[in-house]
Write an enzyme that holds these catalytic residues in place. Structure first.
Site, PDB file in Angstrom:
ATOM      1  N   ASP A   1     -38.274  23.283  87.557  1.00  0.00           N
ATOM      2  CA  ASP A   1     -38.548  21.970  88.156  1.00  0.00           C
ATOM      3  C   ASP A   1     -39.388  21.102  87.230  1.00  0.00           C
ATOM      4  O   ASP A   1     -39.518  19.901  87.470  1.00  0.00           O
ATOM      5  CB  ASP A   1     -39.314  22.165  89.470  1.00  0.00           C
ATOM      6  CG  ASP A   1     -38.557  23.056  90.436  1.00  0.00           C
ATOM      7  OD1 ASP A   1     -37.323  22.911  90.527  1.00  0.00           O
ATOM      8  OD2 ASP A   1     -39.202  23.932  91.063  1.00  0.00           O
TER       9      ASP A   1
ATOM     10  N   LYS B   1     -54.638  25.580  74.451  1.00  0.00           N
ATOM     11  CA  LYS B   1     -53.644  26.656  74.342  1.00  0.00           C
ATOM     12  C   LYS B   1     -54.038  27.627  73.231  1.00  0.00           C
ATOM     13  O   LYS B   1     -54.585  27.189  72.233  1.00  0.00           O
ATOM     14  CB  LYS B   1     -52.278  26.050  73.994  1.00  0.00           C
ATOM     15  CG  LYS B   1     -51.726  25.132  75.063  1.00  0.00           C
ATOM     16  CD  LYS B   1     -50.458  24.438  74.592  1.00  0.00           C
ATOM     17  CE  LYS B   1     -50.736  23.299  73.644  1.00  0.00           C
ATOM     18  NZ  LYS B   1     -49.558  22.527  73.230  1.00  0.00           N
TER      19      LYS B   1
ATOM     20  N   ASP C   1     -43.738  23.984  69.484  1.00  0.00           N
ATOM     21  CA  ASP C   1     -43.324  24.346  68.116  1.00  0.00           C
ATOM     22  C   ASP C   1     -44.167  25.475  67.538  1.00  0.00           C
ATOM     23  O   ASP C   1     -43.933  25.872  66.402  1.00  0.00           O
ATOM     24  CB  ASP C   1     -43.384  23.117  67.193  1.00  0.00           C
ATOM     25  CG  ASP C   1     -44.820  22.700  66.890  1.00  0.00           C
ATOM     26  OD1 ASP C   1     -45.656  22.742  67.823  1.00  0.00           O
ATOM     27  OD2 ASP C   1     -45.103  22.335  65.739  1.00  0.00           O
TER      28      ASP C   1
END
Lengths: 312, 312
Positions: free
Chosen positions: B32, B233, B258
């Protein structure tokens, strides 16, 4: 790291003894040479620590060989000899082993190709020692004022013939130097990453501590994912030169320093006796803390206690 | 690190599948929301990657929620919204989760005392997000031109009320900032050391990579001996906010990035599906190398392959 002694000093692990009249006399009798760290032992910043001059004179008068082993890479041996002179101490260049010299010697003994260059993040001392050893060095102070603009289509050129990046204390650290060193290590095949030392902080001035070479080395570790070859203390790379030069047994030497994780560990790794002085970064409570596993043979407040304890 | 999923994606470890018509359709049907990294995925430096605009339009037209999760801390969410606009993309501030925002939110959820301050090594974006969250922040760009002189009797003052040092990418890194951050962490009791992220390098310009926040974070690790709290992250700290906001199951989300060690690991840590694009720092040979243990569910050359594969 190269050259570590597989049989560390038998005293490592046992609690350090406070230096007193009896063990000071025994220590003096048991060694032929004293290896001194400089910052926090001989001086703090540009100030000589009280009583150092008389203590060195006493040790020389008793026939002891004196050697000065410093992790501070900002100066060459010649510059250090000048600093000793300016503080009223008579020390020759041959008695000085700095990590700037060690970096040059590392390249020499590892047959660094003469057509390759070294890029320096650090002070004039590293450049001088590299050049004295016959190598082409670039970077260092002349890159201190260079700036980069992260603009579209800006391309940062680096020399593809750089085969080693040598990193030491650099108070003029900037993004230009970090990018230069990073590109060499990431993009030049086989490029070495040499750290003069990894001291976290040091007494760059007499009043307080400042980030040491460990800061600049950490930056390059962070941008390259590589670990450095360390040539300064506690690596015993410098000891190999010292032993070749003076033909002495490490067990007949005493390493005197203010840092547990560099000086004392270096002495223990090399098989020397060790004396911690509390005139630099280590306090008695750090020494005695349960988290500290590095115990010198002896400790005392400052080098000149030797004078007093021997009743001289 | 906080919030890591104890049950990583069942595909982690299995080799990545090249995206094709069949699995692209299945991926679209199974999620979603798409979470996009920005540098190397949406743009390189200031250049939009081909076909991104049409791809985002297609995904929105199919009812997919789009979120942009970037480790680049130099901008605030408001500044990112401007960058998207300047590249012709319609993205709102609410759809952007930057590591600058994450740093501010980390202090907020951990009840950082309002009388304490944060010292910033990094860009304006961190200062703005900290201030928006109600905190007093100092440092950052205004310390970019400050210099220190390592002279005898020079004493560097720092604010004893700094309770957190926040470190991100800082192209104006200098010894002043390094000393400031180091003193706060070493001398202010309980002072936090927060890293926006630890990326080693990044496409700060379109033509090449430059040292990332990992470089500045490494410098402070080297001068303090401390490890940072990482909020960007691959830490899933930002995911907790995302989930609160959008009430979605991570298994119905796909992280597109990436970088294997930040984007894909972040997606897997959070339990999302993962798509690697080869338009940034990772090449097909890095992905397939035996030393790489991080395998996304899917990989493709660039985001706009989705358009082509779906025949739109």
């Amino acid at each position: 790291m190269k050259g570590e002694n597989p049989n560390p000093s038998p005293r490592s692990g046992a609690a350090a003894e406070l230096l007193c009249g009896v063990n000071a006399k025994a220590l003096l009798d048991s060694v032929d040479a004293f290896l001194f760290d400089c910052d926090g032992v001989i001086w703090k910043g540009d100030k000589l620590i009280d009583g150092v001059s008389q203590t060195l004179d006493l040790l020389r008068s008793k026939g002891k060989k004196l050697v000065f082993v410093t992790n501070n890479s900002t100066k060459s041996r010649a510059q250090y000899a000048n600093k000793f002179r300016s503080l009223g101490l008579s020390v020759t260049q041959d008695e000085i082993f700095s990590s700037s010299f060690a970096a040059a010697m590392y390249l020499k003994v590892n047959h660094f190709p003469p057509n390759k260059k070294a890029y320096v993040i650090g002070g004039e001392g590293i450049l001088q020692e590299l050049q004295l050893a016959g190598f082409t060095a670039l970077g260092g102070p002349e890159d201190g004022e260079k700036r980069v603009q992260l603009k579209s289509s800006c391309f940062f050129e680096h020399d593809k013939n750089v085969g080693a990046v040598v990193v030491g204390l650099d108070p003029d650290i900037n993004y230009y130097k970090l990018q230069y060193g990073t590109l060499c290590i990431r993009e030049n095949p086989g490029c070495l990453f040499i750290a003069t030392n990894c001291d976290s902080v040091g007494h760059m001035t007499d009043l307080q501590e400042w980030p040491g070479a460990g800061c600049m080395v950490g930056a390059i570790c962070g941008s390259t994912g590589r670990e450095p070859i360390v040539v300064g203390k506690p690596s015993t790379f410098m000891m190999e030169f010292l032993l070749q030069k003076f033909h002495m047994s490490p067990s007949r030497m005493c390493m005197v320093g203010d840092r547990l994780d560099t000086d004392i560990l270096f002495g223990q790794n090399a098989g020397c006796k060790t004396l911690l002085v509390l005139s630099g970064v280590t306090t008695e409570s750090i020494l005695g803390d349960s988290s500290n596993s590095i115990q010198p043979d002896y400790y005392t407040s400052k080098v000149s206690d030797i004078l007093k304890l021997l009743g001289e």
